[in-house]
Scaffold this motif. Structure first.
Motif, PDB file in Angstrom:
ATOM      1  N   HIS A 175       1.752   8.929   9.595  1.00  0.00           N
ATOM      2  CA  HIS A 175       2.237   7.719   8.919  1.00  0.00           C
ATOM      3  C   HIS A 175       2.854   8.100   7.578  1.00  0.00           C
ATOM      4  O   HIS A 175       2.615   9.195   7.063  1.00  0.00           O
ATOM      5  N   SER A 177       2.072   6.790   4.902  1.00  0.00           N
ATOM      6  CA  SER A 177       1.098   6.551   3.825  1.00  0.00           C
ATOM      7  C   SER A 177       0.850   7.829   3.024  1.00  0.00           C
ATOM      8  O   SER A 177       0.382   7.769   1.880  1.00  0.00           O
ATOM      9  N   ARG A 201       3.366  10.671  16.516  1.00  0.00           N
ATOM     10  CA  ARG A 201       2.059  10.405  17.141  1.00  0.00           C
ATOM     11  C   ARG A 201       2.054  11.014  18.538  1.00  0.00           C
ATOM     12  O   ARG A 201       3.019  10.861  19.294  1.00  0.00           O
ATOM     13  N   GLN A 215       8.762   4.612   9.733  1.00  0.00           N
ATOM     14  CA  GLN A 215       8.043   3.640   8.913  1.00  0.00           C
ATOM     15  C   GLN A 215       8.654   3.613   7.521  1.00  0.00           C
ATOM     16  O   GLN A 215       9.392   4.518   7.138  1.00  0.00           O
ATOM     17  N   GLU A 217       6.945   3.007   3.871  1.00  0.00           N
ATOM     18  CA  GLU A 217       5.737   2.739   3.114  1.00  0.00           C
ATOM     19  C   GLU A 217       6.098   2.119   1.771  1.00  0.00           C
ATOM     20  O   GLU A 217       7.171   2.398   1.228  1.00  0.00           O
ATOM     21  N   ALA A 311      -0.276  -2.073  -1.041  1.00  0.00           N
ATOM     22  CA  ALA A 311       0.511  -1.142  -0.230  1.00  0.00           C
ATOM     23  C   ALA A 311       0.860  -1.819   1.081  1.00  0.00           C
ATOM     24  O   ALA A 311       0.189  -2.766   1.510  1.00  0.00           O
ATOM     25  N   PHE A 312       1.921  -1.364   1.698  1.00  0.00           N
ATOM     26  CA  PHE A 312       2.306  -1.905   3.014  1.00  0.00           C
ATOM     27  C   PHE A 312       3.017  -0.824   3.805  1.00  0.00           C
ATOM     28  O   PHE A 312       3.516   0.160   3.254  1.00  0.00           O
TER      29      PHE A 312
END
Ligand code: DAH
Length: 345
Positions: A175, A177, A201, A215, A217, A311-312
């Motif tokens: 991710h 993150s 993944r 993604q 972040e 956070a998102f």
């Protein structure tokens, strides 16, 4: 006879001027200087002349020969240059031709839909004062897990099937993150940034799952932040993306790095594949988010007593699918030009 040599020279020059190709010009060499060429033929009559005349004629013939050789060489060089220029001109890009080919429907390259959505979201956040950060694809387990409040024995590790390297220390980031951790460590609050990028993944692929996806972040850290700030930024983002105010709802969601954690859904009119005009509405899960867990702030070198954060993690492929009503995520990275060309600019 000397006059005859002058005549031969004159004839040679006028003939040379008319030559258009290397091969023809090479023939001229034989015609004038060859064994049976015009100059040699003249020299065959030398016997009948006096010694003085022989000498004069010999000199004249030699100088004529060198004049012819020089002129031939120059002409050959020039022809070679002309030929090369012609070839280059034929290969050069003719932009007027290119434009007319596009007018006739030739495919023009374009920006991939995931990339153009990413740019759009970056612009939205840049306009709100966020920085855009990048991070490595290959990470260690500290940045991907531990610093995000996912210890080695935590069951949440199973939430993200991981591509591990053989050393069992490194992995392909699961991710974005991870960018939170690097972002916190390298700046002092208050700050806000986003970090878009590929994530990986080890999963079986299907219509909604890919092994590689995208993604974006986001993180903001400051002294007085609350869920209200989070909702404000998320609603602003969605209004910009969809060009209208979006109805949202927050459901509790579990992510170890946020507390409380939410799933933010938008109200969405799904097209009904059976009845193309009829649409039915529903809630669509779009944006996991939450208030940054104190352990995460601490791991990033930030005092959780003093600062708060939200956070998102926006799924960019998901957003593209929603926006363009794409039914299978696997299309987006199939490399199939029939798919890609629908989005070319
Ligand atoms: N990293 C999460 C995932 O890949 C997504 C996510 C959830 C990011 C909540 C966040 C967050 O920043 O607050 O599943």
């Amino acid at each position: 006879m000397i006059k005859e040599i002058d005549l031969i020279l004159e004839q040679f020059h006028s003939e040379l001027e008319q030559q258009k190709t290397l091969a023809e010009t090479a023939n001229l060499k034989a015609k004038y200087l060859g064994k049976n060429g015009l100059l040699s033929a003249l020299m065959k009559n030398l016997k009948e002349l006096s010694d003085e005349e022989k000498k004069q004629l010999g000199q004249k013939s030699n100088s004529a020969k060198s004049v012819i050789e020089k002129a031939l060489q120059q002409k050959m060089n020039q022809l070679e240059i002309d030929q090369m220029n012609q070839k280059l001109q034929a290969q050069a890009v003719d932009f007027s031709l290119r434009d007319s080919l596009f007018d006739r429907g030739l495919n023009r390259g374009g920006i991939h839909p995931v990339h153009s959505v990413q740019r759009e979201v970056e612009d939205i956040f840049l306009s709100m004062g966020f920085e855009v950060l990048d991070g490595p694809y290959i990470e260690d387990s500290f940045h991907n897990f531990e610093a995000l409040n996912i210890p080695a024995d935590h069951p949440a590790r199973d939430m993200q099937d991981t591509f591990w390297f053989a050393d069992h220390q490194h992995l392909l980031r699961t991710h974005t993150s991870t960018i939170q951790v690097r972002g916190m460590q390298s700046r002092k609050p208050p700050f806000k940034f986003i970090g878009p990028g590929k994530v990986f993944r080890c999963e079986r692929t299907d219509a909604t799952h890919e092994m590689v996806f995208h993604q974006l972040e986001g993180m903001m850290v400051a002294e007085d932040l609350s869920v209200a700030n989070l909702i404000y930024f998320m609603k602003t983002l969605l209004a910009e993306i969809f060009q209208k105010e979006m109805e949202v709802r927050l459901r509790p969601g579990y992510f170890p790095f946020v507390e409380p954690g939410f799933e933010l859904d938008i109200r969405w009119k799904k097209p009904d594949p059976k009845k193309s005009e009829q649409r039915h509405s529903g809630w669509l899960e779009l944006l996991p988010c939450g208030m940054v867990h104190p352990n995460v702030l601490q791991a990033g070198g930030i005092d959780p007593q003093k600062y708060k954060g939200f956070a998102f993690g926006l799924g960019l492929d998901r957003l593209v699918m929603v926006r363009h009503q794409i039914d299978d995520i696997r299309h987006t990275h199939s490399g199939d030009l029939r798919f890609n060309s629908q989005f070319s600019l």
